[in-house]
Design a protein around this motif. Structure first.
Motif, PDB file in Angstrom:
ATOM      1  N   TYR A  10       0.863  -1.179   0.000  1.00 20.71           N
ATOM      2  CA  TYR A  10       0.000   0.000   0.000  1.00 20.71           C
ATOM      3  C   TYR A  10       0.899   1.229   0.000  1.00 20.71           C
ATOM      4  CZ  TYR A  10      -4.182   2.793   1.125  1.00 20.71           C
ATOM      5  OH  TYR A  10      -5.230   3.690   1.095  1.00 20.71           O
ATOM      6  N   HIS A  11       0.315   2.360  -0.339  1.00 17.68           N
ATOM      7  CA  HIS A  11       0.993   3.649  -0.242  1.00 17.68           C
ATOM      8  C   HIS A  11       2.107   3.733  -1.293  1.00 17.68           C
ATOM      9  CE1 HIS A  11       1.725   7.367   1.994  1.00 17.68           C
ATOM     10  NE2 HIS A  11       0.746   7.035   2.813  1.00 17.68           N
ATOM     11  N   ASN A  12       2.881   4.823  -1.281  1.00 16.45           N
ATOM     12  CA  ASN A  12       3.923   5.007  -2.290  1.00 16.45           C
ATOM     13  C   ASN A  12       5.050   4.007  -2.171  1.00 16.45           C
ATOM     14  OD1 ASN A  12       2.660   7.042  -3.608  1.00 16.45           O
ATOM     15  ND2 ASN A  12       4.089   8.663  -3.027  1.00 16.45           N
ATOM     16  N   VAL A  13       5.419   3.634  -0.935  1.00 16.06           N
ATOM     17  CA  VAL A  13       6.461   2.617  -0.781  1.00 16.06           C
ATOM     18  C   VAL A  13       5.991   1.306  -1.398  1.00 16.06           C
ATOM     19  CG1 VAL A  13       7.763   1.228   0.866  1.00 16.06           C
ATOM     20  CG2 VAL A  13       7.547   3.689   1.227  1.00 16.06           C
ATOM     21  N   GLY A  14       4.743   0.939  -1.149  1.00 18.70           N
ATOM     22  CA  GLY A  14       4.200  -0.273  -1.739  1.00 18.70           C
ATOM     23  C   GLY A  14       4.200  -0.216  -3.261  1.00 18.70           C
ATOM     24  N   TYR A  15       3.787   0.920  -3.789  1.00 17.18           N
ATOM     25  CA  TYR A  15       3.735   1.095  -5.244  1.00 17.18           C
ATOM     26  C   TYR A  15       5.126   0.984  -5.862  1.00 17.18           C
ATOM     27  CZ  TYR A  15       2.590   3.326  -9.735  1.00 17.18           C
ATOM     28  OH  TYR A  15       2.412   3.594 -11.061  1.00 17.18           O
ATOM     29  N   ILE A  42      -5.880  11.031   0.218  1.00 21.49           N
ATOM     30  CA  ILE A  42      -5.197  10.059  -0.639  1.00 21.49           C
ATOM     31  C   ILE A  42      -4.297  10.819  -1.623  1.00 21.49           C
ATOM     32  CG2 ILE A  42      -5.469   8.109  -2.201  1.00 21.49           C
ATOM     33  CD1 ILE A  42      -6.525   7.670   0.676  1.00 21.49           C
ATOM     34  N   TRP A  43      -3.036  10.960  -1.234  1.00 21.67           N
ATOM     35  CA  TRP A  43      -2.065  11.699  -2.048  1.00 21.67           C
ATOM     36  C   TRP A  43      -1.042  10.770  -2.681  1.00 21.67           C
ATOM     37  CZ3 TRP A  43       2.760  10.755  -0.085  1.00 21.67           C
ATOM     38  CH2 TRP A  43       2.834  10.345   1.258  1.00 21.67           C
ATOM     39  N   PHE A  44      -1.184   9.475  -2.419  1.00 25.07           N
ATOM     40  CA  PHE A  44      -0.181   8.514  -2.859  1.00 25.07           C
ATOM     41  C   PHE A  44      -0.705   7.667  -4.014  1.00 25.07           C
ATOM     42  CE2 PHE A  44      -2.279   7.529   1.153  1.00 25.07           C
ATOM     43  CZ  PHE A  44      -3.027   6.417   0.830  1.00 25.07           C
ATOM     44  N   ASP A  45       0.211   6.953  -4.678  1.00 22.07           N
ATOM     45  CA  ASP A  45      -0.128   6.154  -5.851  1.00 22.07           C
ATOM     46  C   ASP A  45      -0.871   4.881  -5.468  1.00 22.07           C
ATOM     47  OD1 ASP A  45       1.079   7.897  -7.708  1.00 22.07           O
ATOM     48  OD2 ASP A  45       3.057   7.063  -7.271  1.00 22.07           O
ATOM     49  N   SER A  46      -1.641   4.362  -6.420  1.00 21.21           N
ATOM     50  CA  SER A  46      -2.495   3.200  -6.178  1.00 21.21           C
ATOM     51  C   SER A  46      -1.798   1.892  -6.545  1.00 21.21           C
ATOM     52  CB  SER A  46      -3.791   3.327  -6.981  1.00 21.21           C
ATOM     53  OG  SER A  46      -4.538   2.131  -6.920  1.00 21.21           O
ATOM     54  N   TYR A  84       4.677  -1.585   3.336  1.00 21.04           N
ATOM     55  CA  TYR A  84       3.725  -0.622   3.896  1.00 21.04           C
ATOM     56  C   TYR A  84       2.297  -1.164   3.931  1.00 21.04           C
ATOM     57  CZ  TYR A  84       6.449   3.417   5.204  1.00 21.04           C
ATOM     58  OH  TYR A  84       7.289   4.262   5.865  1.00 21.04           O
ATOM     59  N   TYR A  85       2.173  -2.468   4.064  1.00 20.23           N
ATOM     60  CA  TYR A  85       0.870  -3.093   4.292  1.00 20.23           C
ATOM     61  C   TYR A  85       0.469  -2.817   5.740  1.00 20.23           C
ATOM     62  CZ  TYR A  85      -2.702  -6.797   3.977  1.00 20.23           C
ATOM     63  OH  TYR A  85      -3.879  -7.508   3.951  1.00 20.23           O
ATOM     64  N   ARG A  86      -0.783  -2.447   5.973  1.00 18.42           N
ATOM     65  CA  ARG A  86      -1.171  -1.917   7.275  1.00 18.42           C
ATOM     66  C   ARG A  86      -1.637  -2.964   8.275  1.00 18.42           C
ATOM     67  NH1 ARG A  86      -4.152   3.813   5.504  1.00 18.42           N
ATOM     68  NH2 ARG A  86      -2.195   4.934   5.150  1.00 18.42           N
ATOM     69  N   VAL A 166      12.741   8.331   2.247  1.00 18.23           N
ATOM     70  CA  VAL A 166      12.674   6.933   2.682  1.00 18.23           C
ATOM     71  C   VAL A 166      12.133   6.053   1.557  1.00 18.23           C
ATOM     72  CG1 VAL A 166      11.513   5.354   4.280  1.00 18.23           C
ATOM     73  CG2 VAL A 166      12.548   7.460   5.145  1.00 18.23           C
ATOM     74  N   THR A 167      11.200   6.575   0.781  1.00 18.49           N
ATOM     75  CA  THR A 167      10.686   5.814  -0.363  1.00 18.49           C
ATOM     76  C   THR A 167      11.814   5.470  -1.327  1.00 18.49           C
ATOM     77  OG1 THR A 167       8.508   6.859  -0.177  1.00 18.49           O
ATOM     78  CG2 THR A 167       9.054   5.819  -2.279  1.00 18.49           C
TER      79      THR A 167
END
Length: 303
Positions: A10-15, A42-46, A84-86, A166-167
């Motif tokens: 999830y999130h930008n790190v996940g993407y 939601i400002w991050f990539d899907s 970045y899985y929650r 960090v990403t």
């Protein structure tokens, strides 16, 4: 035959990490992600959209659910990777990965194990953090370390600035370690938990400013939760006011007392906080100058 991979992301790190695995030709068979929350900016990539573009099935239900655990077991993956899985992944699911289950954590472990590590690092005034790839065990962020990449936190960096650093560090770590994992040559370095710390999650209410703290500590809170996060806030005339940008400066005054309006400065437990951008809840965000022009009651104590 390539190793089969299941990814939780999830999130930008996940993407970005899923993107890097695809770039390296990894055989990603299944992705688990999350539904976006209506209460979150939601400002991050899907991750879901990335998976769809590459024809990879994506599930937004928890990987721990019985039907999803069975689906993973049927795939018999070699690796399970979490970016970045929650959700905490249960040990029974971790055990399904024949060659190991690994997580990419947004800190230089063992420091800042747990939730929102980047925000906590900025709030606590750290000068450095990083990204760490480690094996997952039942205890959160406690398994053997494979690789790490440090990043510097500048005094003016917001949590968002650090998150972007960090990403990039996370992608760097995965880029150099994935071939090692596949080859079976990646290191496994025991984690010394006594050398680190564990932090819990944060709620929007945790952004309340305590003016009795020093100006630098308040400044660190402001930059640690400013956009796109919920923000640091105080109250004026019974209304919540968010402070989005500020700087600590020298001086002394009663904590919470506005001591000047040009520039807008407030007393703290040590030093003054110069406010640059702020917003009354429900109204538009303003520069300090514009706020002062339209606010007649600045002689009151902020609380």
């Amino acid at each position: 035959m390539k190793d089969k991979v299941v990814v939780c992301a999830y999130h930008n790190v996940g993407y970005r990490c899923l993107e890097e695995l695809i770039r390296q030709g990894a055989d990603v068979r299944l992705v688990f992600s999350h539904e976006d929350s209506a209460n979150e900016e939601i400002w991050f990539d899907s991750v879901r959209e990335l998976a769809a573009r590459h024809g990879i099935p994506c599930v937004t239900g928890s990987i721990n659910a019985a039907e999803n655990r069975e689906r993973v077991a049927a795939l018999a993956p070699d690796f399970l990777l979490s970016f970045y899985y929650r959700n905490m992944i249960e040990p029974e699911v971790l055990a399904l990965a024949r060659r190991g289950a690994l997580n990419l954590h947004g800190s230089y472990l063992p420091k800042y194990r747990g939730r929102v590590p980047i925000n906590w690092a900025v709030i606590n005034g750290e000068k450095q953090t990083g990204a760490t790839l480690h094996y997952m065990v039942e205890k959160p962020d406690a398994g053997e370390i494979v690789d790490q990449e440090a990043v510097e936190i500048a005094f003016e960096d917001t949590a968002f600035d650090v998150f972007k650093k960090v990403t990039e560090a996370a992608v760097t770590v995965l880029r150099r370690t994935w071939p090692q994992l596949v080859a079976g040559t990646a290191p496994r370095i025991p984690m010394d938990l006594k050398a680190g710390n564990y932090c819990g999650g944060r709620r929007p209410e945790d952004g309340r400013i305590d003016w009795h703290l020093g100006a630098e500590r308040i400044y660190n809170l402001v930059r640690g939760v400013t956009h796109p996060y919920p923000g640091a806030f105080t109250t004026l005339s019974g209304r919540r006011v968010f402070i989005w940008q500020a700087l600590p400066v020298e001086g002394a005054a009663e904590p919470g007392r506005v001591v000047s309006t040009e520039p807008l400065r407030v007393g703290t437990g040590a030093g003054l906080l110069e406010i640059q951008r702020l917003q009354v809840e429900g109204e538009a965000e303003l520069s300090a100058e514009a706020f002062v022009e339209k606010t007649p009651c600045l002689g009151e104590l902020l609380a």
